[in-house]
Write a protein that holds these residues in place. Sequence first.
Motif, short mmCIF file in Angstrom:
data_model
loop_
_atom_site.label_atom_id
_atom_site.label_comp_id
_atom_site.label_asym_id
_atom_site.label_seq_id
_atom_site.Cartn_x
_atom_site.Cartn_y
_atom_site.Cartn_z
N HIS A 161 0.81 -1.23 0.00
CA HIS A 161 0.00 0.00 0.00
C HIS A 161 0.84 1.29 0.00
O HIS A 161 0.32 2.34 0.37
N GLY A 164 -0.02 3.01 3.03
CA GLY A 164 -1.39 3.33 3.45
C GLY A 164 -1.83 4.71 3.01
O GLY A 164 -1.43 5.21 1.96
N GLU A 187 -4.49 -0.84 -3.13
CA GLU A 187 -5.55 -0.30 -2.28
C GLU A 187 -5.66 1.22 -2.22
O GLU A 187 -6.75 1.76 -2.26
N PRO A 189 -5.97 5.16 -2.96
CA PRO A 189 -6.61 5.77 -4.13
C PRO A 189 -5.78 6.90 -4.76
O PRO A 189 -6.32 7.93 -5.14
N CYS A 214 -10.77 -7.86 -1.99
CA CYS A 214 -11.25 -6.70 -1.20
C CYS A 214 -11.35 -5.47 -2.10
O CYS A 214 -12.28 -4.70 -2.01
N CYS A 215 -10.36 -5.30 -2.97
CA CYS A 215 -10.36 -4.16 -3.89
C CYS A 215 -10.64 -4.65 -5.31
O CYS A 215 -10.38 -5.79 -5.64
N ASP A 216 -11.14 -3.74 -6.13
CA ASP A 216 -11.47 -4.05 -7.52
C ASP A 216 -10.20 -4.03 -8.36
O ASP A 216 -9.56 -2.98 -8.49
N SER B 163 -6.42 1.06 5.86
CA SER B 163 -5.94 0.12 4.84
C SER B 163 -5.95 -1.31 5.36
O SER B 163 -5.79 -2.25 4.58
N TYR B 189 -12.34 1.68 -0.86
CA TYR B 189 -11.72 0.65 -1.68
C TYR B 189 -12.49 -0.67 -1.71
O TYR B 189 -12.14 -1.56 -2.48
N PRO B 191 -15.60 -2.46 -2.71
CA PRO B 191 -16.88 -2.37 -3.44
C PRO B 191 -17.97 -3.24 -2.83
O PRO B 191 -19.14 -2.86 -2.84
N PHE B 192 -17.58 -4.39 -2.28
CA PHE B 192 -18.60 -5.31 -1.76
C PHE B 192 -19.33 -4.72 -0.56
O PHE B 192 -20.50 -5.04 -0.32
N LEU B 219 -10.26 8.50 -11.21
CA LEU B 219 -10.34 7.17 -10.60
C LEU B 219 -11.66 7.00 -9.84
O LEU B 219 -12.28 5.94 -9.87
N ARG B 223 -14.71 4.19 -9.91
CA ARG B 223 -15.03 3.40 -8.72
C ARG B 223 -16.54 3.09 -8.68
O ARG B 223 -16.95 1.99 -8.33
#
Lengths: 256, 249
Positions: A161, A164, A187, A189, A214-216, B163, B189, B191-192, B219, B223
């Motif tokens: 990350h 973070g 992770e 953005p 967890c992330c797309d 994170s 971060y 989506p679910f 971005l 999302r």
Amino acid sequence: MVQNIILDSHAHVDVVPALGWYDTADKLIKLMDQAGISMAVISGYLNSPGPEPDNLRVIGEAVEKYPKRLIGYARLDPWFDEECIRTLEESVRNYKIRGVKLHPAHYTLYPFGPLTVKLAQRAGELGLPVLFHCGDEMMCLPYQIDRLAAQAPDTKIILAHIGGFFSNDSALEVAARRSNVWVDTSEIPFPNMVRKAVDHLGAEKVLFGSDAPCCDIRLEILKVELAGLSLEQEQLVMWKNYAQMMGIDTEELKCE
Amino acid sequence: MRIIDSHVYVGESLFDQHQSVEDLISLMDTCGVSQVILAPNKPKTYSLCSANRMVKEVVKQYPAKFLGWARVDPWQKESAVDELKKAHDEYGFCGLILHPWEELFPVSGPIVDPLMKLASQYQMPVMVEAGYSLVSHPLDIAELAKRFPEVTVIGTHGLQLDSSAFALTDAEIAMHECPNLIMETSGMYAPFVMEKLVQDLGVERLIFGSHTPWMDMRLEVERINYLNLTSAQKEAIFAGNIKRILNIE
């Protein structure tokens, strides 16, 4: 898509009902196919040794099912000292484990303490990289992991990350000062932080990671695309660096 | 699809997060964002009053593109209340934005009460910069939302900036406990979690924001596009919900 090959250095497979996480290998493979990922590193959500006996079996079975798509890491708890090291050694033999994942906030140990240092040194002897959750919380701070990296100079350390949401500059400083430290892009953005990492460290020190499911994954790829890198830099980040670190035959990947 | 970005900062920044109006308009065109709710960056002078005036001028110059958040420092007490009154009565701003990290106050504490009471009186939403664990953890925001159930409270970043994903659980709890709490999506971060909230609580509880320029509007739009939701649900997140909250067309 950035290019034909993408190696994802940070993803997960595990099923832990107590946490509400149901991330099977089949689910991850579908997401990888959707996003065009060639291979992904997987680790679980629980540590070993831990509450589930032999929970690295999940990783072993996933790698056995998808040997050309998944690379297994053992998520470990250094509190168990010799038992932890034995678990790692056995998992290398039994489950084709190729790296270590550590999340120190899950087991609450200083990364630079003797138990973690011993484990990291042993991982280095076995030729296994150690992927650290690296963020803004205690036990996971970049300058804490820096003190481990200094004591395990022959072990490849990856700071996930890029530190973070807030510890990015510290993570970049640690990766800059230690030849055995890399960062992964997962992770966060911040496309501009991917760019800053490449500018600060050289593209060779930056690894693409998604932290899927967890992330797309598609969004994680887009983040690198928006970083404004040259094609050569993008290729290093998206696959060449990790392929070199792990000795992955990319010619074979191109044929897949 | 119409896109309203509920969460953008503009102006010179004490923290090197500068954002010019010209660059922002260009970015909006790139992203297909038709309208933005602007908050002022904290300027090098530390004067939020002058920063609010700057936003007022921008909104006046581009009334079709911009609305304004009033930014005040709760530690200024009566002066902060007066500034919020001015921002509402004279500037026509649509809501209050609280930045507990940059103004350094606990968002669950009584320091915000006079401002929340005024927001309640004006029926204006309050956006809270969320996820700064010492001052605006998801459960701190839940406490605020519970003390002022008549106020629409918007928590940014999916209510957290964690994170490790530990705080996702706290964010879900806060959303379930507080019907007046809205989740803004910048940097969220997972989506679910958003998809599950839509399923459990209704799509009305999420709004799009980008937290530009700290985060990246390009971005953040994707999302939402990547969420496993219907077009109608995405339209609600992108524009419909904030239009309803602000009572705008």
